[in-house]
Design an enzyme around this catalytic site. Sequence first.
Site, short mmCIF file in Angstrom:
data_model
loop_
_atom_site.label_atom_id
_atom_site.label_comp_id
_atom_site.label_asym_id
_atom_site.label_seq_id
_atom_site.Cartn_x
_atom_site.Cartn_y
_atom_site.Cartn_z
N LYS A 1 0.83 -1.16 0.02
CA LYS A 1 -0.04 0.06 -0.06
C LYS A 1 0.62 1.04 0.05
O LYS A 1 0.41 2.38 -0.59
CB LYS A 1 -1.11 0.02 1.22
N GLU B 1 -3.53 6.35 8.61
CA GLU B 1 -4.37 7.07 7.55
C GLU B 1 -5.45 7.85 8.31
O GLU B 1 -6.01 7.21 9.84
CB GLU B 1 -4.99 6.10 6.62
N HIS C 1 -14.84 -5.41 7.25
CA HIS C 1 -14.10 -4.67 6.35
C HIS C 1 -14.04 -5.60 5.09
O HIS C 1 -13.13 -5.44 4.15
CB HIS C 1 -12.57 -4.16 6.71
N ARG D 1 -5.90 -7.88 -10.10
CA ARG D 1 -6.45 -9.02 -10.45
C ARG D 1 -7.84 -9.06 -10.90
O ARG D 1 -8.44 -7.98 -10.56
CB ARG D 1 -6.16 -9.98 -9.09
P1 ADP Z 1 -7.78 -4.51 2.01
O1 ADP Z 1 -6.51 -4.73 1.52
O2 ADP Z 1 -7.73 -5.30 3.22
O3 ADP Z 1 -8.87 -4.58 1.19
P2 ADP Z 1 -8.34 -1.67 2.04
O4 ADP Z 1 -7.45 -0.54 2.34
O5 ADP Z 1 -8.81 -1.97 0.69
O6 ADP Z 1 -7.73 -2.98 2.55
O7 ADP Z 1 -9.63 -1.54 3.04
C1 ADP Z 1 -10.74 -2.41 3.17
C2 ADP Z 1 -11.80 -1.67 4.02
O8 ADP Z 1 -11.33 -1.06 5.20
C3 ADP Z 1 -12.56 -0.51 3.03
O9 ADP Z 1 -13.42 -0.84 2.12
C4 ADP Z 1 -13.08 0.20 4.21
O10 ADP Z 1 -14.21 -0.43 4.50
C5 ADP Z 1 -12.03 0.01 5.43
N1 ADP Z 1 -11.31 1.18 5.27
C6 ADP Z 1 -9.90 1.23 4.64
N2 ADP Z 1 -9.27 2.60 4.99
C7 ADP Z 1 -10.23 3.25 5.55
C8 ADP Z 1 -10.22 4.65 6.09
N3 ADP Z 1 -9.10 5.11 6.16
N4 ADP Z 1 -11.08 5.15 6.90
C9 ADP Z 1 -12.23 4.38 7.12
N5 ADP Z 1 -12.34 2.95 6.60
C10 ADP Z 1 -11.42 2.31 6.02
P1 ADP Z 2 -12.15 -8.46 -3.50
O1 ADP Z 2 -11.12 -7.71 -3.08
O2 ADP Z 2 -12.02 -9.16 -4.60
O3 ADP Z 2 -13.60 -7.82 -3.56
P2 ADP Z 2 -11.76 -10.18 -1.08
O4 ADP Z 2 -11.39 -8.85 -0.30
O5 ADP Z 2 -13.02 -10.83 -0.60
O6 ADP Z 2 -12.36 -9.74 -2.38
O7 ADP Z 2 -10.46 -10.86 -1.36
C1 ADP Z 2 -10.63 -11.86 -2.39
C2 ADP Z 2 -10.20 -13.14 -1.98
O8 ADP Z 2 -8.50 -13.03 -1.86
C3 ADP Z 2 -10.41 -13.77 -0.71
O9 ADP Z 2 -10.42 -15.19 -0.81
C4 ADP Z 2 -9.44 -13.27 0.50
O10 ADP Z 2 -9.33 -14.00 1.43
C5 ADP Z 2 -8.16 -13.22 -0.37
N1 ADP Z 2 -7.11 -12.23 -0.10
C6 ADP Z 2 -7.27 -10.95 -0.42
N2 ADP Z 2 -6.19 -10.36 0.13
C7 ADP Z 2 -5.50 -11.35 0.74
C8 ADP Z 2 -4.06 -11.25 1.10
N3 ADP Z 2 -3.16 -10.29 1.21
N4 ADP Z 2 -3.88 -12.49 1.67
C9 ADP Z 2 -4.33 -13.53 1.60
N5 ADP Z 2 -5.54 -13.75 1.16
C10 ADP Z 2 -6.04 -12.44 0.53
#
Ligand code: ADP
Ligand code: ADP
Length: 500
Positions: free
Chosen positions: A118, A202, A237, A294
């Site tokens: 990130k 953040e 989340h 992906r």
């Molecule tokens: P991941 O790699 O686990 O998907 P993301 O950065 O995409 O992480 O965040 C996943 C979820 O966490 C977001 O969809 C949102 O619901 C919450 N989130 C992430 N960053 C923030 C933020 N700065 N403030 C509030 N909610 C957040």
């Molecule tokens: P999307 O981001 O496609 O909406 P998810 O956040 O649910 O969907 O993640 C998609 C799949 O990838 C899930 O099976 C989740 O467990 C896996 N996944 C996502 N990020 C990671 C990570 N950093 N490590 C392991 N598994 C991950």
Amino acid sequence: MHRIKKILVANRGEIALRVIRTARDMGIKTVSIFSEADRNSPHVKFADEAICIGPPPSSESYLLGEKIIELAKKLKVDAIHPGYGFLSENANFAKKVAENGIIFIGPSPEAIQTMGDKLAAKSAVANYEVPMVPGTSTAITDIKSAKEKAEEIGYPVLIKASAGGGGKGMRIVNSEEDFESQMERAISEAQSAFGDGAVFIEKFISSPRHIEIQVLGDQLGNLIYLFERECSIQRRHQKVIEEAPSSVVSQEMREAMGKAALDVAKACNYYGAGTVEFIVDENLDFYFLEMNTRLQVEHPVTEEITGIDLVEQQILIAEGKALEIKQEDLSIKGHAIEVRVYAEDPTNNFLPDTGCLETYKRPQGPGVRVDDGFEENMDIPIYYDPMIAKLVTYGQNRSQAIQRMLRAIEDYEISGIETTLDFCRFVLEHQSFISGKFDTKFVEEHFDPEKLNEEKERDRESAEIAAILAASFFNNHQGKRKTTVSDSQKKSKWQQRKNH
Ligand code: ADP
Ligand code: ADP
Ligand code: MG
């Protein structure tokens, strides 16, 4: 340009099937891999060839990159599709695939590397005008200066693992007193979960929406965006319901988000299908969160409203072909919603509820698409993500898509395990969802597990009353009917209903 004639799908379940279907549409041969737990899975049967790769745990099967590459070479495979999860965002795997003369259906290893971290992603896009959530732009090494930064941003703040994913590796800090202890925990958690202790802070946006943009890029540098997906209904989340388009995105906002997404893609010379995720605040200001390099779980809603097969595009791009679709050719037609059917118990904190799919009947009819990877009487293994299916409905407008989803949920027959279906119906019938006024706190604010329990109880009672009525009707009309139903048959039918 390399014509792809045979693809190995390095994944399982619904996404493996999803990829195999498009490959077959394109006349491409397929190879499935499976663990011992997935021997009877549909993804094994639907492929031209299938090979057992090892015991159930992913670390001994679906994550064995080297073994998968060796197998691909032996079977003279041209390309590997990684699906999502598992090896899909592993830059090293993508690199090794290419080094072995096989096409990786996805972006370059460099793009995966940059966007998988990130902080690296934020720094890559810093040269573009992409709005960012206020926070630190490098890994925190000095807690004291990080604390000063947190003061400056204002509490609550979010500590995030740079290598995090799947909703894991995040901690909210509400006040200064908790900062140091939370920071220490976050670093050690990041180290143990992702093998990388780098964390950053953040601003915590209190009631945000999660809206993301689908992009496609070819290897010649052409990039397009396929509009947005609204993914704000989440638990832990992680998304459970997604839709396209979003109720709050105007044409002007869509174009601005599309432009920002393409800038993010340009920042890493992106090619393939990818998703740029944004967080949107109450004022509808949007900020870049991360890019997923992906195919995304929720990609079908985009396919439904654009008429484009994203897997087909991934394959054509991997062959080196130029994108045939131009931005101006694209438009949004209708509305699509996806609910994720997880083997989880919503009345028990969404904990996984694995077991046997004793009854499993899919809904059908106009506007209904089911992407799943199981059949009746199969076990949902404990080793992997507990998603059973993605139920997608399409309508000419949002209300038709919602109506069709309610019909499809009603028609879905699953027994033997708890699922998120009743929870999804609760959301779809909720005034906040119907009005389009909701954010990522929906579950926290509106969902009361008791309501599902009450509903179940009501269903049970009405089924019993109906059974009594039916029995008395039957007794009164005995002899007048041409065909008779035995008591045991009747009972099993009601019994089935009761188990829903
Ligand atoms: P991941 O790699 O686990 O998907 P993301 O950065 O995409 O992480 O965040 C996943 C979820 O966490 C977001 O969809 C949102 O619901 C919450 N989130 C992430 N960053 C923030 C933020 N700065 N403030 C509030 N909610 C957040
Ligand atoms: P999307 O981001 O496609 O909406 P998810 O956040 O649910 O969907 O993640 C998609 C799949 O990838 C899930 O099976 C989740 O467990 C896996 N996944 C996502 N990020 C990671 C990570 N950093 N490590 C392991 N598994 C991950
Ligand atoms: Mg994310």
